[in-house]
Design a protein around this motif. Structure first.
Motif, PDB file in Angstrom:
ATOM      1  N   ILE A 123       0.836  -1.202   0.000  1.00  0.00           N
ATOM      2  CA  ILE A 123       0.000   0.000   0.000  1.00  0.00           C
ATOM      3  C   ILE A 123       0.869   1.251   0.000  1.00  0.00           C
ATOM      4  CG2 ILE A 123      -1.843   1.259   1.177  1.00  0.00           C
ATOM      5  CD1 ILE A 123      -2.594  -1.552  -0.163  1.00  0.00           C
ATOM      6  N   ALA A 124       1.937   1.245   0.760  1.00  0.00           N
ATOM      7  CA  ALA A 124       2.850   2.392   0.755  1.00  0.00           C
ATOM      8  C   ALA A 124       3.434   2.607  -0.639  1.00  0.00           C
ATOM      9  CB  ALA A 124       3.956   2.195   1.785  1.00  0.00           C
ATOM     10  N   ALA A 125       3.831   1.536  -1.315  1.00  0.00           N
ATOM     11  CA  ALA A 125       4.387   1.651  -2.676  1.00  0.00           C
ATOM     12  C   ALA A 125       3.354   2.225  -3.636  1.00  0.00           C
ATOM     13  CB  ALA A 125       4.884   0.298  -3.165  1.00  0.00           C
ATOM     14  N   ALA A 126       2.112   1.769  -3.519  1.00  0.00           N
ATOM     15  CA  ALA A 126       1.041   2.289  -4.381  1.00  0.00           C
ATOM     16  C   ALA A 126       0.865   3.788  -4.164  1.00  0.00           C
ATOM     17  CB  ALA A 126      -0.266   1.552  -4.102  1.00  0.00           C
ATOM     18  N   ASN A 127       0.850   4.200  -2.922  1.00  0.00           N
ATOM     19  CA  ASN A 127       0.671   5.623  -2.617  1.00  0.00           C
ATOM     20  C   ASN A 127       1.845   6.458  -3.103  1.00  0.00           C
ATOM     21  OD1 ASN A 127      -1.907   5.386  -1.547  1.00  0.00           O
ATOM     22  ND2 ASN A 127      -1.136   4.901   0.486  1.00  0.00           N
ATOM     23  N   VAL A 128       3.051   5.951  -2.956  1.00  0.00           N
ATOM     24  CA  VAL A 128       4.229   6.663  -3.458  1.00  0.00           C
ATOM     25  C   VAL A 128       4.162   6.784  -4.981  1.00  0.00           C
ATOM     26  CG1 VAL A 128       6.746   6.533  -3.727  1.00  0.00           C
ATOM     27  CG2 VAL A 128       5.714   6.085  -1.504  1.00  0.00           C
ATOM     28  N   ALA A 129       3.673   5.723  -5.651  1.00  0.00           N
ATOM     29  CA  ALA A 129       3.572   5.715  -7.111  1.00  0.00           C
ATOM     30  C   ALA A 129       2.362   6.498  -7.615  1.00  0.00           C
ATOM     31  CB  ALA A 129       3.503   4.279  -7.622  1.00  0.00           C
ATOM     32  N   GLY A 130       1.470   6.891  -6.715  1.00  0.00           N
ATOM     33  CA  GLY A 130       0.285   7.646  -7.104  1.00  0.00           C
ATOM     34  C   GLY A 130      -0.808   6.815  -7.753  1.00  0.00           C
ATOM     35  N   VAL A 131      -0.815   5.503  -7.458  1.00  0.00           N
ATOM     36  CA  VAL A 131      -1.861   4.632  -7.999  1.00  0.00           C
ATOM     37  C   VAL A 131      -2.823   4.234  -6.880  1.00  0.00           C
ATOM     38  CG1 VAL A 131      -0.287   3.748  -9.764  1.00  0.00           C
ATOM     39  CG2 VAL A 131      -0.637   2.416  -7.680  1.00  0.00           C
ATOM     40  N   ARG A 132      -4.006   3.819  -7.262  1.00  0.00           N
ATOM     41  CA  ARG A 132      -4.961   3.345  -6.266  1.00  0.00           C
ATOM     42  C   ARG A 132      -4.531   1.989  -5.743  1.00  0.00           C
ATOM     43  NH1 ARG A 132     -10.336   4.565  -9.636  1.00  0.00           N
ATOM     44  NH2 ARG A 132      -8.871   4.326 -11.342  1.00  0.00           N
ATOM     45  N   SER A 133      -5.088   1.625  -4.589  1.00  0.00           N
ATOM     46  CA  SER A 133      -4.646   0.383  -3.950  1.00  0.00           C
ATOM     47  C   SER A 133      -5.810  -0.366  -3.326  1.00  0.00           C
ATOM     48  CB  SER A 133      -3.604   0.691  -2.876  1.00  0.00           C
ATOM     49  OG  SER A 133      -4.167   1.546  -1.882  1.00  0.00           O
ATOM     50  N   ILE A 134      -5.611  -1.674  -3.223  1.00  0.00           N
ATOM     51  CA  ILE A 134      -6.577  -2.542  -2.550  1.00  0.00           C
ATOM     52  C   ILE A 134      -5.805  -3.367  -1.527  1.00  0.00           C
ATOM     53  CG2 ILE A 134      -8.251  -4.404  -2.780  1.00  0.00           C
ATOM     54  CD1 ILE A 134      -8.543  -3.574  -5.764  1.00  0.00           C
ATOM     55  N   LEU A 135      -6.133  -3.165  -0.261  1.00  0.00           N
ATOM     56  CA  LEU A 135      -5.583  -3.995   0.792  1.00  0.00           C
ATOM     57  C   LEU A 135      -6.475  -5.224   0.913  1.00  0.00           C
ATOM     58  CD1 LEU A 135      -3.517  -4.333   3.143  1.00  0.00           C
ATOM     59  CD2 LEU A 135      -5.258  -3.273   4.620  1.00  0.00           C
ATOM     60  N   VAL A 136      -5.870  -6.406   0.888  1.00  0.00           N
ATOM     61  CA  VAL A 136      -6.618  -7.647   1.084  1.00  0.00           C
ATOM     62  C   VAL A 136      -6.103  -8.342   2.332  1.00  0.00           C
ATOM     63  CG1 VAL A 136      -7.182  -7.989  -1.366  1.00  0.00           C
ATOM     64  CG2 VAL A 136      -5.072  -8.974  -0.439  1.00  0.00           C
ATOM     65  N   ARG A 137      -6.941  -9.178   2.893  1.00  0.00           N
ATOM     66  CA  ARG A 137      -6.495  -9.990   4.021  1.00  0.00           C
ATOM     67  C   ARG A 137      -5.533 -11.044   3.497  1.00  0.00           C
ATOM     68  NH1 ARG A 137      -9.972  -9.040   8.449  1.00  0.00           N
ATOM     69  NH2 ARG A 137     -12.032  -8.253   7.874  1.00  0.00           N
ATOM     70  N   PRO A 138      -4.484 -11.378   4.264  1.00  0.00           N
ATOM     71  CA  PRO A 138      -3.568 -12.423   3.818  1.00  0.00           C
ATOM     72  C   PRO A 138      -4.309 -13.749   3.626  1.00  0.00           C
ATOM     73  CG  PRO A 138      -2.722 -11.302   5.767  1.00  0.00           C
ATOM     74  CD  PRO A 138      -4.115 -10.811   5.550  1.00  0.00           C
ATOM     75  N   LEU A 139      -3.898 -14.507   2.614  1.00  0.00           N
ATOM     76  CA  LEU A 139      -4.528 -15.799   2.344  1.00  0.00           C
ATOM     77  C   LEU A 139      -4.318 -16.787   3.485  1.00  0.00           C
ATOM     78  CD1 LEU A 139      -3.649 -16.221  -1.437  1.00  0.00           C
ATOM     79  CD2 LEU A 139      -5.870 -15.645  -0.442  1.00  0.00           C
ATOM     80  N   LEU A 140      -3.180 -16.677   4.153  1.00  0.00           N
ATOM     81  CA  LEU A 140      -2.868 -17.544   5.292  1.00  0.00           C
ATOM     82  C   LEU A 140      -2.553 -16.703   6.516  1.00  0.00           C
ATOM     83  CD1 LEU A 140      -0.357 -20.102   3.705  1.00  0.00           C
ATOM     84  CD2 LEU A 140      -2.769 -20.473   4.185  1.00  0.00           C
ATOM     85  N   ASP A 141      -2.753 -17.294   7.687  1.00  0.00           N
ATOM     86  CA  ASP A 141      -2.391 -16.608   8.930  1.00  0.00           C
ATOM     87  C   ASP A 141      -0.893 -16.646   9.178  1.00  0.00           C
ATOM     88  OD1 ASP A 141      -4.996 -15.885   9.528  1.00  0.00           O
ATOM     89  OD2 ASP A 141      -5.369 -17.731  10.646  1.00  0.00           O
ATOM     90  N   SER A 142      -0.206 -17.569   8.545  1.00  0.00           N
ATOM     91  CA  SER A 142       1.245 -17.678   8.745  1.00  0.00           C
ATOM     92  C   SER A 142       1.974 -16.933   7.635  1.00  0.00           C
ATOM     93  CB  SER A 142       1.670 -19.148   8.759  1.00  0.00           C
ATOM     94  OG  SER A 142       1.412 -19.750   7.512  1.00  0.00           O
ATOM     95  N   ASP A 143       3.196 -16.520   7.933  1.00  0.00           N
ATOM     96  CA  ASP A 143       4.023 -15.778   6.990  1.00  0.00           C
ATOM     97  C   ASP A 143       5.415 -16.358   6.937  1.00  0.00           C
ATOM     98  OD1 ASP A 143       2.492 -13.437   6.010  1.00  0.00           O
ATOM     99  OD2 ASP A 143       2.365 -12.918   8.133  1.00  0.00           O
ATOM    100  N   GLN A 144       6.129 -15.977   5.893  1.00  0.00           N
ATOM    101  CA  GLN A 144       7.547 -16.287   5.845  1.00  0.00           C
ATOM    102  C   GLN A 144       8.221 -15.496   6.977  1.00  0.00           C
ATOM    103  OE1 GLN A 144       7.860 -15.171   1.569  1.00  0.00           O
ATOM    104  NE2 GLN A 144       9.173 -16.965   1.466  1.00  0.00           N
ATOM    105  N   TRP A 145       9.368 -15.917   7.388  1.00  0.00           N
ATOM    106  CA  TRP A 145      10.054 -15.284   8.519  1.00  0.00           C
ATOM    107  C   TRP A 145      10.271 -13.792   8.298  1.00  0.00           C
ATOM    108  CZ3 TRP A 145      14.587 -12.706   7.890  1.00  0.00           C
ATOM    109  CH2 TRP A 145      15.285 -12.945   6.699  1.00  0.00           C
ATOM    110  N   ASN A 146      10.599 -13.395   7.082  1.00  0.00           N
ATOM    111  CA  ASN A 146      10.931 -11.991   6.838  1.00  0.00           C
ATOM    112  C   ASN A 146       9.697 -11.076   6.824  1.00  0.00           C
ATOM    113  OD1 ASN A 146      10.124 -13.267   4.466  1.00  0.00           O
ATOM    114  ND2 ASN A 146      11.415 -12.018   3.159  1.00  0.00           N
TER     115      ASN A 146
END
Length: 179
Positions: A123-146
């Protein structure tokens, strides 16, 4: 400061973003994060729901391009079964990857939307680029470590956004909420 992380829309899943709504909003291309947005980070083959959604985009002439911070090799391996174009090492939250893809298509910022599951990168990248954005819920509750560190930092930002913009809530589609 919070405006940098404010999405245009908040939709429960990328698969709920209907192509007709995108067309109505003037969107001519969809840029998407990869892991936990388009595909589960631990399931690179995607799902039937994803493939059906991709087909519906294609039917109305809206291209889908993956914009990822992952390496070229990682993204290529993940999207090759889906036959999708991509920009790797996008450097989100900088606008580099989004601008590169938009320029490649010859589109104006108002004609593209960036979809992602993270406020601090997508979302931050979209705003910096001046494009619209859609935040979605993550597909999984778990994430990669990073990604886990980003999720921790994101909690405070989400709390601040909710306080400043209480009208912005999770929706089933673009036309179900604030535009």
């Amino acid at each position: 400061m919070l405006e940098k992380f404010k999405p245009t829309w908040m939709v429960n899943s990328i698969y709920h973003v209907r192509p007709a709504e995108l067309k109505e909003a003037g969107i001519r291309a969809v840029f998407s994060d990869l892991d936990n947005t388009l595909i589960a980070w631990n399931n690179p083959n995607g799902t039937k729901e994803l493939k059906d959604w991709m087909t519906s985009l294609k039917e109305v002439g809206i291209p889908l391009i993956v914009i990822s911070n992952n390496s070229h090799r990682r993204v290529e391996r993940a999207v090759s079964p889906l036959n999708l174009p991509f920009v790797s090492r996008a450097l989100k939250p900088l606008s580099f990857g989004i601008t590169r893809a938009r320029t490649r298509l010859g589109l104006e910022a108002s004609e593209v939307v960036m979809v992602g599951d993270q406020l601090l990168t997508d979302i931050a990248a979209a705003n910096v680029a001046g494009v619209r954005s859609i935040l979605v819920r993550p597909l999984l509750d778990s994430d990669q470590w990073n990604t886990k560190l980003n999720r921790l930092m994101e909690k405070g930002v989400k709390k601040g956004l909710l306080k400043k913009y209480p009208e912005q809530t999770w929706q089933e589609g673009l036309n179900d909420g604030i535009k």
